[in-house]
Design a protein around this motif. Sequence first.
Motif, PDB file in Angstrom:
ATOM      1  N   SER A  46      30.626  51.143  42.244  1.00  0.00           N
ATOM      2  CA  SER A  46      30.719  49.691  42.307  1.00  0.00           C
ATOM      3  C   SER A  46      31.007  49.260  43.731  1.00  0.00           C
ATOM      4  O   SER A  46      31.660  49.962  44.494  1.00  0.00           O
ATOM      5  N   ASP A  47      30.547  48.077  44.078  1.00  0.00           N
ATOM      6  CA  ASP A  47      30.836  47.496  45.371  1.00  0.00           C
ATOM      7  C   ASP A  47      32.209  46.839  45.317  1.00  0.00           C
ATOM      8  O   ASP A  47      32.433  45.901  44.573  1.00  0.00           O
ATOM      9  N   SER A  48      33.148  47.339  46.113  1.00  0.00           N
ATOM     10  CA  SER A  48      34.513  46.829  46.042  1.00  0.00           C
ATOM     11  C   SER A  48      34.604  45.374  46.464  1.00  0.00           C
ATOM     12  O   SER A  48      35.547  44.670  46.127  1.00  0.00           O
ATOM     13  N   THR A  49      33.616  44.882  47.214  1.00  0.00           N
ATOM     14  CA  THR A  49      33.640  43.477  47.616  1.00  0.00           C
ATOM     15  C   THR A  49      33.145  42.572  46.503  1.00  0.00           C
ATOM     16  O   THR A  49      33.278  41.364  46.579  1.00  0.00           O
ATOM     17  N   ALA A  50      32.524  43.158  45.485  1.00  0.00           N
ATOM     18  CA  ALA A  50      32.050  42.381  44.336  1.00  0.00           C
ATOM     19  C   ALA A  50      32.470  43.095  43.062  1.00  0.00           C
ATOM     20  O   ALA A  50      31.678  43.720  42.383  1.00  0.00           O
ATOM     21  N   PRO A  51      33.770  43.022  42.724  1.00  0.00           N
ATOM     22  CA  PRO A  51      34.305  43.851  41.655  1.00  0.00           C
ATOM     23  C   PRO A  51      33.829  43.511  40.268  1.00  0.00           C
ATOM     24  O   PRO A  51      33.903  44.315  39.373  1.00  0.00           O
ATOM     25  N   ARG A 140      38.523  56.770  31.740  1.00  0.00           N
ATOM     26  CA  ARG A 140      39.006  56.278  33.030  1.00  0.00           C
ATOM     27  C   ARG A 140      40.494  56.030  32.945  1.00  0.00           C
ATOM     28  O   ARG A 140      40.965  55.289  32.084  1.00  0.00           O
ATOM     29  N   ALA A 141      41.228  56.655  33.866  1.00  0.00           N
ATOM     30  CA  ALA A 141      42.671  56.444  33.909  1.00  0.00           C
ATOM     31  C   ALA A 141      42.957  55.056  34.471  1.00  0.00           C
ATOM     32  O   ALA A 141      42.193  54.517  35.275  1.00  0.00           O
ATOM     33  N   ASN A 142      44.060  54.479  34.010  1.00  0.00           N
ATOM     34  CA  ASN A 142      44.533  53.185  34.525  1.00  0.00           C
ATOM     35  C   ASN A 142      43.544  52.048  34.292  1.00  0.00           C
ATOM     36  O   ASN A 142      43.492  51.096  35.071  1.00  0.00           O
ATOM     37  N   LEU A 185      36.016  46.385  30.597  1.00  0.00           N
ATOM     38  CA  LEU A 185      36.879  47.487  30.996  1.00  0.00           C
ATOM     39  C   LEU A 185      37.350  47.188  32.411  1.00  0.00           C
ATOM     40  O   LEU A 185      36.561  47.170  33.352  1.00  0.00           O
ATOM     41  N   VAL A 186      38.645  46.939  32.560  1.00  0.00           N
ATOM     42  CA  VAL A 186      39.191  46.432  33.819  1.00  0.00           C
ATOM     43  C   VAL A 186      40.116  47.454  34.458  1.00  0.00           C
ATOM     44  O   VAL A 186      41.027  47.985  33.807  1.00  0.00           O
ATOM     45  N   THR A 187      39.902  47.727  35.729  1.00  0.00           N
ATOM     46  CA  THR A 187      40.767  48.593  36.511  1.00  0.00           C
ATOM     47  C   THR A 187      41.485  47.756  37.551  1.00  0.00           C
ATOM     48  O   THR A 187      40.861  46.956  38.248  1.00  0.00           O
ATOM     49  N   LYS A 188      42.796  47.954  37.656  1.00  0.00           N
ATOM     50  CA  LYS A 188      43.595  47.160  38.585  1.00  0.00           C
ATOM     51  C   LYS A 188      44.397  48.061  39.509  1.00  0.00           C
ATOM     52  O   LYS A 188      44.765  49.178  39.156  1.00  0.00           O
ATOM     53  N   GLY A 190      47.837  47.339  41.045  1.00  0.00           N
ATOM     54  CA  GLY A 190      48.864  46.307  40.968  1.00  0.00           C
ATOM     55  C   GLY A 190      48.336  45.138  40.164  1.00  0.00           C
ATOM     56  O   GLY A 190      47.846  45.304  39.048  1.00  0.00           O
ATOM     57  N   ASP A 191      48.383  43.957  40.767  1.00  0.00           N
ATOM     58  CA  ASP A 191      47.852  42.770  40.099  1.00  0.00           C
ATOM     59  C   ASP A 191      46.412  42.476  40.506  1.00  0.00           C
ATOM     60  O   ASP A 191      45.802  41.535  39.996  1.00  0.00           O
ATOM     61  N   LYS A 192      45.863  43.270  41.407  1.00  0.00           N
ATOM     62  CA  LYS A 192      44.515  43.029  41.920  1.00  0.00           C
ATOM     63  C   LYS A 192      43.477  43.755  41.064  1.00  0.00           C
ATOM     64  O   LYS A 192      43.611  44.948  40.779  1.00  0.00           O
ATOM     65  N   VAL A 193      42.433  43.030  40.656  1.00  0.00           N
ATOM     66  CA  VAL A 193      41.342  43.630  39.900  1.00  0.00           C
ATOM     67  C   VAL A 193      40.437  44.400  40.857  1.00  0.00           C
ATOM     68  O   VAL A 193      39.864  43.838  41.784  1.00  0.00           O
ATOM     69  N   VAL A 194      40.329  45.704  40.622  1.00  0.00           N
ATOM     70  CA  VAL A 194      39.470  46.545  41.450  1.00  0.00           C
ATOM     71  C   VAL A 194      38.034  46.518  40.932  1.00  0.00           C
ATOM     72  O   VAL A 194      37.074  46.414  41.693  1.00  0.00           O
ATOM     73  N   SER A 195      37.884  46.608  39.617  1.00  0.00           N
ATOM     74  CA  SER A 195      36.554  46.542  39.015  1.00  0.00           C
ATOM     75  C   SER A 195      36.679  46.003  37.605  1.00  0.00           C
ATOM     76  O   SER A 195      37.709  46.160  36.943  1.00  0.00           O
ATOM     77  N   SER A 196      35.637  45.338  37.165  1.00  0.00           N
ATOM     78  CA  SER A 196      35.595  44.809  35.804  1.00  0.00           C
ATOM     79  C   SER A 196      34.167  44.927  35.293  1.00  0.00           C
ATOM     80  O   SER A 196      33.276  44.248  35.791  1.00  0.00           O
ATOM     81  N   ASN A 197      33.987  45.806  34.320  1.00  0.00           N
ATOM     82  CA  ASN A 197      32.665  46.027  33.757  1.00  0.00           C
ATOM     83  C   ASN A 197      32.569  45.360  32.389  1.00  0.00           C
ATOM     84  O   ASN A 197      33.212  45.789  31.436  1.00  0.00           O
TER      85      ASN A 197
END
Length: 333
Positions: A46-51, A140-142, A185-188, A190-197
């Motif tokens: 995934s592109d981290s700039t477009a999670p 996927r962990a976390n 399926l959301v990976t964070k 802390g409070d920041k969303v890293v990816s959301s599929n």
Amino acid sequence: MTKHGKRTPLLKSLLTSQQTAKVAALVAAAGLITAAGVVSRNFYQSDSTAPINTVTAFSATDSAASRSAARGAINSADKNTTFVTVKINGDSRVVLGEKPDMTTVKDVLETGNITLDPSDSVSPSLDSKVTEATVITIDRANADVETTETEIAFNEVRKETSDLPKGQEKVETEGQNGILETTALVTKAGDKVVSSNVFASWVKQAPVDKVILVGTATASSSSSSASLGTTTPAGEIQSWAHQYLLSNGYSEEDFTAANYIISHESGWSPTATNPTSGAYGLAQAYPGSKMVSAGADWQTNYKTQFKWFVDYCNQRYGGIVQAYNHWVTYKNY
């Protein structure tokens, strides 16, 4: 596109769809897995700039019975189509694809638009051969499953009827917004969303149109039933679809019919992804890739999807109103 029926839970927060006759779908999610090799950063990352990564994702159980039902549905729909089960964080999915293009795990991931992080691994390995009995496991962990609900706006429909005096109006049905449920399926960090599929987005509750009867009766007129009526578009997509139809020789009744079908099928969401039937987009095409006949941008362009919908109604039912009549009777089209 599919029949509607009782839904069964697939995830703690995910209900299955109203549509159950045709099973199978494209999948999307990310995964850390139990057994095989690590996937490189260049593969499915995934592109981290477009999670937020919205994908075509559908699901089904991986039981032998469901695989048999899936094969039966596919045989009746397209004998060149095959499927492979994928488990993502313990939940089962089915990736639908063409037989020549889906022979390895790598092919399945590519076909299903499955996104993996650099540290993820997949079992069996990417070059392993697959059959319809294969279960690809992805964890996927976390990562958490999150479900959100958004409103689907109702429309105002005005129907002429000779059962009322000319000039008189009566509200036949009060309007009520529908509900579109989206599961991701959301990976964070802390409070920041890293990816959301996003892997499921379905009409949990269809909107109820506000129907206003408009009287046409005079002293000399005879009674007749109300027409489908004229629907006021709500929002950009509906406004474009309305104008497209009228500009191409279709009627207000055609738009009313189209609006009814699409509001119930997808809530006018171009990325609506039915959790169990394998249907995608505005028209819930099965599989979504069929819409490539209307344009290569079928996954995201509502104009392409709507044009495909119109062509489909014409070819299969002889018109949009005829497709509407079928939908009202059978709850599928």
